[in-house]
Design a protein around this motif. Structure first.
Motif, PDB file in Angstrom:
ATOM      1  N   MET A   1       0.875  -1.105   0.034  1.00  0.00           N
ATOM      2  CA  MET A   1      -0.148   0.063   0.078  1.00  0.00           C
ATOM      3  C   MET A   1       1.021   1.342   0.086  1.00  0.00           C
ATOM      4  N   LEU A   2       1.969   1.224   0.694  1.00  0.00           N
ATOM      5  CA  LEU A   2       2.950   2.107   0.618  1.00  0.00           C
ATOM      6  C   LEU A   2       3.491   2.501  -0.662  1.00  0.00           C
ATOM      7  N   GLN A   3       4.092   1.482  -1.265  1.00  0.00           N
ATOM      8  CA  GLN A   3       4.991   1.626  -2.668  1.00  0.00           C
ATOM      9  C   GLN A   3       4.288   1.373  -3.746  1.00  0.00           C
ATOM     10  N   GLY A   4       3.031   0.506  -3.671  1.00  0.00           N
ATOM     11  CA  GLY A   4       2.526   0.463  -4.892  1.00  0.00           C
ATOM     12  C   GLY A   4       2.777  -0.797  -5.722  1.00  0.00           C
ATOM     13  N   ILE A   5       3.739  -1.503  -5.122  1.00  0.00           N
ATOM     14  CA  ILE A   5       4.341  -2.830  -5.783  1.00  0.00           C
ATOM     15  C   ILE A   5       4.261  -3.749  -4.698  1.00  0.00           C
ATOM     16  N   GLU A   6       4.111  -5.216  -5.140  1.00  0.00           N
ATOM     17  CA  GLU A   6       4.436  -6.077  -4.025  1.00  0.00           C
ATOM     18  C   GLU A   6       5.807  -6.320  -3.914  1.00  0.00           C
ATOM     19  N   PRO A   7       6.029  -6.533  -2.358  1.00  0.00           N
ATOM     20  CA  PRO A   7       7.311  -6.398  -1.874  1.00  0.00           C
ATOM     21  C   PRO A   7       7.739  -8.198  -2.324  1.00  0.00           C
ATOM     22  N   ASP A   8       9.173  -8.235  -2.752  1.00  0.00           N
ATOM     23  CA  ASP A   8       9.697  -9.286  -2.775  1.00  0.00           C
ATOM     24  C   ASP A   8       9.889 -10.246  -1.387  1.00  0.00           C
ATOM     25  N   ALA A   9      10.048 -11.564  -1.687  1.00  0.00           N
ATOM     26  CA  ALA A   9       9.936 -12.400  -0.432  1.00  0.00           C
ATOM     27  C   ALA A   9      10.795 -12.051   0.767  1.00  0.00           C
ATOM     28  N   VAL A  10      12.107 -11.642   0.330  1.00  0.00           N
ATOM     29  CA  VAL A  10      13.133 -11.136   1.479  1.00  0.00           C
ATOM     30  C   VAL A  10      12.540 -10.218   2.203  1.00  0.00           C
ATOM     31  N   SER A  11      12.088  -9.029   1.441  1.00  0.00           N
ATOM     32  CA  SER A  11      11.801  -7.672   1.901  1.00  0.00           C
ATOM     33  C   SER A  11      10.356  -7.933   2.947  1.00  0.00           C
ATOM     34  N   ALA A  12       9.409  -8.840   2.288  1.00  0.00           N
ATOM     35  CA  ALA A  12       8.375  -8.898   3.197  1.00  0.00           C
ATOM     36  C   ALA A  12       8.774  -9.759   4.431  1.00  0.00           C
ATOM     37  N   ARG A  13       9.323 -10.760   4.511  1.00  0.00           N
ATOM     38  CA  ARG A  13      10.027 -11.398   5.595  1.00  0.00           C
ATOM     39  C   ARG A  13      10.511 -10.568   6.714  1.00  0.00           C
ATOM     40  N   ALA A  14      11.408  -9.994   5.980  1.00  0.00           N
ATOM     41  CA  ALA A  14      12.200  -8.947   6.874  1.00  0.00           C
ATOM     42  C   ALA A  14      11.386  -7.989   7.583  1.00  0.00           C
ATOM     43  N   PHE A  15      10.542  -7.423   6.862  1.00  0.00           N
ATOM     44  CA  PHE A  15       9.634  -6.341   7.525  1.00  0.00           C
ATOM     45  C   PHE A  15       8.723  -6.989   8.656  1.00  0.00           C
ATOM     46  N   ASP A  16       7.895  -8.180   8.372  1.00  0.00           N
ATOM     47  CA  ASP A  16       7.498  -8.912   9.353  1.00  0.00           C
ATOM     48  C   ASP A  16       7.996  -9.292  10.554  1.00  0.00           C
ATOM     49  N   VAL A  17       9.355  -9.668  10.484  1.00  0.00           N
ATOM     50  CA  VAL A  17      10.168  -9.841  11.789  1.00  0.00           C
ATOM     51  C   VAL A  17      10.327  -8.606  12.353  1.00  0.00           C
ATOM     52  N   ALA A  18      10.538  -7.524  11.739  1.00  0.00           N
ATOM     53  CA  ALA A  18      10.795  -6.113  12.336  1.00  0.00           C
ATOM     54  C   ALA A  18       9.525  -5.822  13.207  1.00  0.00           C
ATOM     55  N   LEU A  19       8.438  -6.131  12.576  1.00  0.00           N
ATOM     56  CA  LEU A  19       7.225  -5.925  13.398  1.00  0.00           C
ATOM     57  C   LEU A  19       7.085  -6.868  14.552  1.00  0.00           C
ATOM     58  N   VAL A  20       7.563  -8.179  14.410  1.00  0.00           N
ATOM     59  CA  VAL A  20       7.369  -8.815  15.581  1.00  0.00           C
ATOM     60  C   VAL A  20       8.398  -8.234  16.741  1.00  0.00           C
ATOM     61  N   LEU A  21       9.570  -7.885  16.158  1.00  0.00           N
ATOM     62  CA  LEU A  21      10.524  -7.394  17.358  1.00  0.00           C
ATOM     63  C   LEU A  21       9.944  -6.111  17.904  1.00  0.00           C
ATOM     64  N   HIS A  22       9.440  -5.210  17.407  1.00  0.00           N
ATOM     65  CA  HIS A  22       8.783  -3.911  18.091  1.00  0.00           C
ATOM     66  C   HIS A  22       7.482  -4.120  18.649  1.00  0.00           C
ATOM     67  N   ALA A  23       6.979  -5.165  18.653  1.00  0.00           N
ATOM     68  CA  ALA A  23       5.536  -5.372  18.967  1.00  0.00           C
ATOM     69  C   ALA A  23       5.331  -5.086  20.394  1.00  0.00           C
ATOM     70  N   ASP A  24       6.068  -5.391  21.361  1.00  0.00           N
ATOM     71  CA  ASP A  24       5.724  -4.796  22.833  1.00  0.00           C
ATOM     72  C   ASP A  24       7.376  -4.797  23.684  1.00  0.00           C
ATOM     73  N   HIS A  25       7.125  -4.033  24.619  1.00  0.00           N
ATOM     74  CA  HIS A  25       8.627  -3.832  25.537  1.00  0.00           C
ATOM     75  C   HIS A  25       8.166  -3.329  26.785  1.00  0.00           C
ATOM     76  N   GLU A  26       7.510  -4.121  27.469  1.00  0.00           N
ATOM     77  CA  GLU A  26       7.106  -3.800  28.872  1.00  0.00           C
ATOM     78  C   GLU A  26       6.538  -2.413  28.907  1.00  0.00           C
ATOM     79  N   LEU A  27       7.111  -1.721  30.201  1.00  0.00           N
ATOM     80  CA  LEU A  27       6.446  -0.386  30.436  1.00  0.00           C
ATOM     81  C   LEU A  27       7.300   0.637  30.012  1.00  0.00           C
ATOM     82  N   ASN A  28       7.743   0.490  28.385  1.00  0.00           N
ATOM     83  CA  ASN A  28       8.150   1.653  27.928  1.00  0.00           C
ATOM     84  C   ASN A  28       7.412   3.015  27.797  1.00  0.00           C
ATOM     85  N   ALA A  29       7.918   4.287  27.731  1.00  0.00           N
ATOM     86  CA  ALA A  29       7.252   5.401  27.938  1.00  0.00           C
ATOM     87  C   ALA A  29       5.650   5.439  27.202  1.00  0.00           C
TER      88      ALA A  29
END
Ligand code: CMC
Length: 395
Positions: A161-189
């Motif tokens: 939706m951002l770029q108007g083209i479907e991402p390649d598999a490596v990019s899609a998986r890397a971004f998915d993992v980045a979302l997993v990593l940022h999803a929570d972090h206890e009582l951050n601000a």
């Protein structure tokens, strides 16, 4: 009264069973599962389910949540019109903060306060925040807003939706993992801000709006954009040493380094480092990763600071083609899973969050009539500032 602790450092403010940060050993767990395991095997949708419901889903339960997120990608046209009305100078975080607040007026569950209604709001916010971020970027760039693609998962659909083209598999998986990593972090601000709002029994939209406002600061989610600014300013491996020396000498922060809780490596930074290298190599652009590596080595040698989650996410998002001022909204696209999980947990066992302040001001003063107050220095001229962001790094 309890002792004052600046910045509430190490203060235990509440009980939670969502996320454990073991800052001594550099470990992070969501509901008891290590972040490394989730990064290797999970998806954002599955991780969000885990944060919300406390267990990994069965395939039937996962499908249910994926379907709900898909259904909720449909975005209210009225809110799209609000996005169109922003001036071109509006920052993506300003727009996101306002859009989340506005979305509540177009949610028929908004006036209901029950776990079921709050779960519906959770799905809706999680599905619609990425749509809003992508739509705003397309509109400000004079490009058509893309229709979500049902066959794409949460991460890949955002890039599409951002770029108007479907991402390649490596990019899609890397971004998915980045979302997993940022999803929570206890009582951050920002999560704390969400829970303080929820603790007054303010609704889910108000709580998430508080969180987004808090995430924007350069000492929290705003750091990833500033890391990229630093990488661009340095521009070449040969200039790293001089940049780090100067920054430390001027007592400024090297963005993307240090952490309130981790005394050692931030485990998310390690996974993001690998992703930054992997995606950089797949795109034939390792320049930003290599400059990042040199900064890491130099900052360690000169100040013994470890990189945090924002350090390698900058070079990763850059090679994924994400515009730099969207880095912090992208943090929100992921952290919404954690914020909503914490708001649900707060509602389930609520107690108003209301700490005390230690009063250090003058006491027992006598009111002085205005004509008897003598000559006080005049206020500096009140006028619009040229650059309100100036100097934020020195905070
Ligand atoms: N660059 C230079 N020196 C630093 C840095 C840094 N990035 N971070 C900490 N220090 C130094 C600080 O100057 C102080 O040194 P000294 O004792 O010699 O005066 C010492 O380390 C302790 O710093 P502090 O300010 O007491 O630590 P804090 O727990 O209050 O700050 C922090 C934590 C994250 C705000 C800080 O490390 C920082 O400003 N980092 C840069 C901004 C950043 O990357 N933020 C993202 C944080 S992680 C993701 C998130 O939660 O959003």
């Amino acid at each position: 009264m309890a002792k004052f602790v600046a910045g509430l450092e190490d203060v235990i403010a509440l009980e939670s069973s969502i996320c454990l940060v073991d800052g001594t050993h550099g470990k992070l767990y969501y509901r008891g599962y290590s972040i490394e395991e989730l990064a290797a095997h999970s998806t954002f949708e599955e991780t969000a389910y885990l944060l919300w419901f406390g267990e990994l889903p069965t395939s039937f339960q996962l499908k249910d949540v994926e379907d709900s997120l898909l259904d909720n990608r449909e975005f209210p046209g009225e809110v799209l019109d609000i996005i169109r009305d922003f001036p071109p100078t509006a920052t993506p975080m300003e727009v996101l903060r306002t859009v989340v607040s506005a979305l509540s007026s177009f949610d028929r569950n908004a006036c209901y306060f029950s776990r079921e209604a709050d779960l519906c709001k959770t799905m809706r916010l999680t599905a619609q925040i990425p749509v809003a971020v992508a739509a705003h970027h397309r509109i400000r760039s004079g490009l058509p807003v893309m229709t979500p693609r049902a066959e794409l998962g949460h991460a890949a659909n955002f890039l599409y939706m951002l770029q108007g083209i479907e991402p390649d598999a490596v990019s899609a998986r890397a971004f998915d993992v980045a979302l997993v990593l940022h999803a929570d972090h206890e009582l951050n601000a920002s999560t704390f801000a969400a829970r303080v709002s929820a603790g007054t029994l303010a609704d889910m939209y108000s709580s998430i709006t508080s969180a987004i406002g808090t995430l924007a600061g350069p000492l929290h989610g705003g750091a990833n954009q500033q890391v990229m600014q630093m990488l661009e300013e340095i521009g070449d491996m040969a200039r790293v040493e001089e940049y780090v020396d100067r920054t430390l000498k001027e007592k400024k922060r090297v963005m993307g380094f240090g952490h309130r809780v981790y005394d050692t490596t931030d485990p998310r930074a390690e996974v993001l480092r690998q992703l930054s290298q992997e995606v950089g190599a797949s795109k034939g652009d390792l320049r930003w990763f290599e400059i990042s590596e040199k900064i890491r080595e130099t900052v360690w040698r000169k100040k013994q600071l470890y990189p945090n989650v924002d350090f390698y996410s900058a070079s990763l998002y850059h090679v994924l083609g994400i515009p730099h001022d969207l880095f912090t909204p992208v943090f929100a696209i992921s952290r919404i899973a954690g914020w909503t999980a914490h708001v649900l947990e707060q509602y389930a066992n609520n107690r108003l969050i209301r700490p005390r302040a230690e009063y250090v001001g003058p006491r027992n003063r006598q009111y002085v009539p205005i004509d008897d107050r003598g000559e006080y220095p005049v206020l500096p001229e009140l006028r619009d500032q040229e650059s309100p962001q100036e100097g934020t790094q020195t905070q």
